[in-house]
Design a protein around this motif. Structure first.
Motif, mmCIF file in Angstrom:
data_model
loop_
_atom_site.group_PDB
_atom_site.id
_atom_site.type_symbol
_atom_site.label_atom_id
_atom_site.label_comp_id
_atom_site.label_asym_id
_atom_site.label_seq_id
_atom_site.Cartn_x
_atom_site.Cartn_y
_atom_site.Cartn_z
ATOM 1 N N GLN A 42 15.550 9.877 64.893
ATOM 2 C CA GLN A 42 14.172 9.564 64.509
ATOM 3 C C GLN A 42 14.218 8.897 63.130
ATOM 4 O OE1 GLN A 42 11.844 13.204 64.746
ATOM 5 N NE2 GLN A 42 13.082 13.884 66.454
ATOM 6 N N PRO A 43 14.703 7.661 63.075
ATOM 7 C CA PRO A 43 14.914 7.007 61.776
ATOM 8 C C PRO A 43 13.635 6.930 60.947
ATOM 9 C CG PRO A 43 15.044 5.411 63.564
ATOM 10 C CD PRO A 43 14.963 6.764 64.198
ATOM 11 N N LYS A 44 13.794 7.163 59.649
ATOM 12 C CA LYS A 44 12.651 7.147 58.727
ATOM 13 C C LYS A 44 12.178 5.737 58.424
ATOM 14 C CE LYS A 44 13.379 11.575 56.798
ATOM 15 N NZ LYS A 44 12.856 12.491 55.876
ATOM 16 N N GLY A 45 13.013 4.743 58.702
ATOM 17 C CA GLY A 45 12.625 3.360 58.460
ATOM 18 C C GLY A 45 13.030 2.841 57.097
ATOM 19 N N ALA A 46 13.490 3.729 56.218
ATOM 20 C CA ALA A 46 13.925 3.317 54.881
ATOM 21 C C ALA A 46 15.056 4.231 54.429
ATOM 22 C CB ALA A 46 12.776 3.396 53.882
ATOM 23 N N VAL A 47 15.979 3.661 53.678
ATOM 24 C CA VAL A 47 17.081 4.430 53.115
ATOM 25 C C VAL A 47 16.579 5.129 51.850
ATOM 26 C CG1 VAL A 47 19.379 4.246 52.065
ATOM 27 C CG2 VAL A 47 18.794 2.855 54.073
ATOM 28 N N ASN A 48 16.945 6.379 51.671
ATOM 29 C CA ASN A 48 16.546 7.125 50.481
ATOM 30 C C ASN A 48 17.189 6.472 49.251
ATOM 31 O OD1 ASN A 48 16.592 9.177 48.337
ATOM 32 N ND2 ASN A 48 15.812 10.552 49.933
ATOM 33 N N PRO A 49 16.408 6.096 48.261
ATOM 34 C CA PRO A 49 16.950 5.438 47.067
ATOM 35 C C PRO A 49 18.008 6.267 46.332
ATOM 36 C CG PRO A 49 14.538 5.380 47.049
ATOM 37 C CD PRO A 49 14.948 6.227 48.201
ATOM 38 N N LEU A 50 17.897 7.596 46.405
ATOM 39 C CA LEU A 50 18.909 8.433 45.753
ATOM 40 C C LEU A 50 20.278 8.308 46.429
ATOM 41 C CD1 LEU A 50 16.972 11.683 44.778
ATOM 42 C CD2 LEU A 50 18.082 10.048 43.238
ATOM 43 N N ALA A 51 20.296 8.077 47.736
ATOM 44 C CA ALA A 51 21.568 7.871 48.440
ATOM 45 C C ALA A 51 22.253 6.616 47.894
ATOM 46 C CB ALA A 51 21.346 7.752 49.940
ATOM 47 N N LEU A 52 21.485 5.548 47.742
ATOM 48 C CA LEU A 52 22.058 4.305 47.212
ATOM 49 C C LEU A 52 22.465 4.457 45.749
ATOM 50 C CD1 LEU A 52 19.661 1.712 48.870
ATOM 51 C CD2 LEU A 52 21.932 2.450 49.636
ATOM 52 N N LYS A 53 21.674 5.200 44.989
ATOM 53 C CA LYS A 53 21.990 5.422 43.579
ATOM 54 C C LYS A 53 23.324 6.171 43.433
ATOM 55 C CE LYS A 53 20.060 7.246 39.292
ATOM 56 N NZ LYS A 53 18.917 7.892 38.648
ATOM 57 N N VAL A 54 23.515 7.205 44.240
ATOM 58 C CA VAL A 54 24.763 7.976 44.179
ATOM 59 C C VAL A 54 25.940 7.126 44.640
ATOM 60 C CG1 VAL A 54 25.991 9.953 45.189
ATOM 61 C CG2 VAL A 54 23.675 10.236 44.312
ATOM 62 N N LEU A 55 25.768 6.379 45.711
ATOM 63 C CA LEU A 55 26.855 5.500 46.151
ATOM 64 C C LEU A 55 27.254 4.542 45.035
ATOM 65 C CD1 LEU A 55 25.807 4.667 49.825
ATOM 66 C CD2 LEU A 55 27.857 5.923 49.115
ATOM 67 N N GLY A 56 26.281 3.907 44.424
ATOM 68 C CA GLY A 56 26.558 2.963 43.348
ATOM 69 C C GLY A 56 27.237 3.614 42.157
ATOM 70 N N ALA A 57 26.775 4.800 41.780
ATOM 71 C CA ALA A 57 27.348 5.518 40.641
ATOM 72 C C ALA A 57 28.801 5.918 40.896
ATOM 73 C CB ALA A 57 26.513 6.753 40.324
ATOM 74 N N GLN A 58 29.150 6.078 42.166
ATOM 75 C CA GLN A 58 30.521 6.450 42.529
ATOM 76 C C GLN A 58 31.373 5.219 42.883
ATOM 77 O OE1 GLN A 58 31.633 9.597 42.284
ATOM 78 N NE2 GLN A 58 29.628 10.308 41.627
ATOM 79 N N ASP A 59 30.832 4.024 42.623
ATOM 80 C CA ASP A 59 31.528 2.759 42.882
ATOM 81 C C ASP A 59 31.766 2.499 44.376
ATOM 82 O OD1 ASP A 59 32.510 0.324 41.936
ATOM 83 O OD2 ASP A 59 34.577 1.064 41.869
ATOM 84 N N TYR A 60 30.744 2.825 45.174
ATOM 85 C CA TYR A 60 30.765 2.551 46.610
ATOM 86 C C TYR A 60 29.724 1.483 46.903
ATOM 87 C CZ TYR A 60 33.995 6.270 47.655
ATOM 88 O OH TYR A 60 35.139 7.037 47.723
ATOM 89 N N PRO A 61 29.883 0.770 48.025
ATOM 90 C CA PRO A 61 28.939 -0.305 48.349
ATOM 91 C C PRO A 61 27.512 0.217 48.510
ATOM 92 C CG PRO A 61 30.329 0.204 50.253
ATOM 93 C CD PRO A 61 30.873 0.983 49.086
ATOM 94 N N THR A 62 26.552 -0.584 48.071
ATOM 95 C CA THR A 62 25.138 -0.193 48.165
ATOM 96 C C THR A 62 24.301 -1.193 48.955
ATOM 97 O OG1 THR A 62 24.611 -1.281 46.072
ATOM 98 C CG2 THR A 62 25.197 1.065 45.962
ATOM 99 N N ASP A 63 24.923 -2.192 49.516
ATOM 100 C CA ASP A 63 24.171 -3.219 50.232
ATOM 101 C C ASP A 63 24.373 -3.116 51.740
ATOM 102 O OD1 ASP A 63 26.861 -3.958 49.913
ATOM 103 O OD2 ASP A 63 26.394 -6.061 50.260
ATOM 104 N N GLY A 64 23.406 -3.627 52.468
ATOM 105 C CA GLY A 64 23.521 -3.740 53.918
ATOM 106 C C GLY A 64 23.120 -2.511 54.714
ATOM 107 N N TYR A 65 22.580 -1.501 54.088
ATOM 108 C CA TYR A 65 22.167 -0.301 54.807
ATOM 109 C C TYR A 65 20.722 -0.439 55.266
ATOM 110 C CZ TYR A 65 26.219 1.617 52.427
ATOM 111 O OH TYR A 65 27.489 1.819 51.964
ATOM 112 N N ARG A 66 20.442 0.147 56.427
ATOM 113 C CA ARG A 66 19.072 0.234 56.903
ATOM 114 C C ARG A 66 18.965 1.446 57.800
ATOM 115 N NH1 ARG A 66 18.370 -1.897 62.110
ATOM 116 N NH2 ARG A 66 20.255 -2.900 62.882
#
Length: 184
Positions: A42-66
């Motif tokens: 039951q996709p929410k339709g948007a990625v949680n911004p905190l998930a992307l923030k944590v990925l970025g802070a850990q030097d993981y890719p943050t683009d292309g998710y949906r």
């Protein structure tokens, strides 16, 4: 011997946090050996911004998710999965689509960081804890000697990853109901 690349689908209900974090971790840590995907029942339709923030802070890719439905991966023409891993307890109990190719299935019970209430710091810490838990499991997974294991052994080892120290797991109590516990 030429090593093959494995397709891995991480599932959660909303496909906005845990499954996105898992996809991001495997994208980087399994690069060249695994192709990571994520979806939700039951996709929410948007990625949680905190998930992307944590990925970025850990030097993981943050683009292309949906946030997307798991139906995309059960449809004709979808990539055939080698592994389908649920990362939340609600998705594990749902009736999943029939996956083409009969992938190995496993469940890794991960607490939902999106459900944490409190300050921004508390919520951010919850996402970091989930990231660390998933990173530990995925590290174990990417180091399995998949090419030398039979299908049964792969499935057993994949499911055993959920029982790493500190892993949240769903267990049945005496009434047959599922309750949360901590392994290890």
């Amino acid at each position: 011997m030429i090593e093959r690349t494995y397709n891995v689908l991480f599932l959660c209900t909303g496909n906005s946090a845990r499954s996105i974090l898992a996809e991001g971790i495997l994208r980087k840590d399994g690069e060249g050996h695994f192709i990571a995907y994520s979806a939700g029942s039951q996709p929410k339709g948007a990625v949680n911004p905190l998930a992307l923030k944590v990925l970025g802070a850990q030097d993981y890719p943050t683009d292309g998710y949906r946030s997307k439905s798991w139906d995309e991966f059960a449809a004709p023409g979808a990539p055939v999965m080698d592994f389908v891993i649920t990362v939340c307890d609600t998705a594990v109990g749902e009736a999943c689509p029939v996956w083409p190719g009969h992938p190995s299935l496993a469940h890794w019970g991960i607490d939902d960081p999106s459900g944490v209430e409190g300050s921004d710091v508390d919520r951010a810490k919850a996402f970091v804890r989930v990231f660390q838990s998933l990173k530990s499991r995925i590290s174990t997974f990417v180091h399995l000697p998949l090419a030398s294991l039979d299908r049964f052994t792969i499935g057993t080892r994949l499911r055993a990853i959920d029982y790493q120290e500190g892993a949240s797991t769903a267990v049945a109590d005496g009434s047959g109901q599922h309750v949360e516990s901590k392994a290890g």
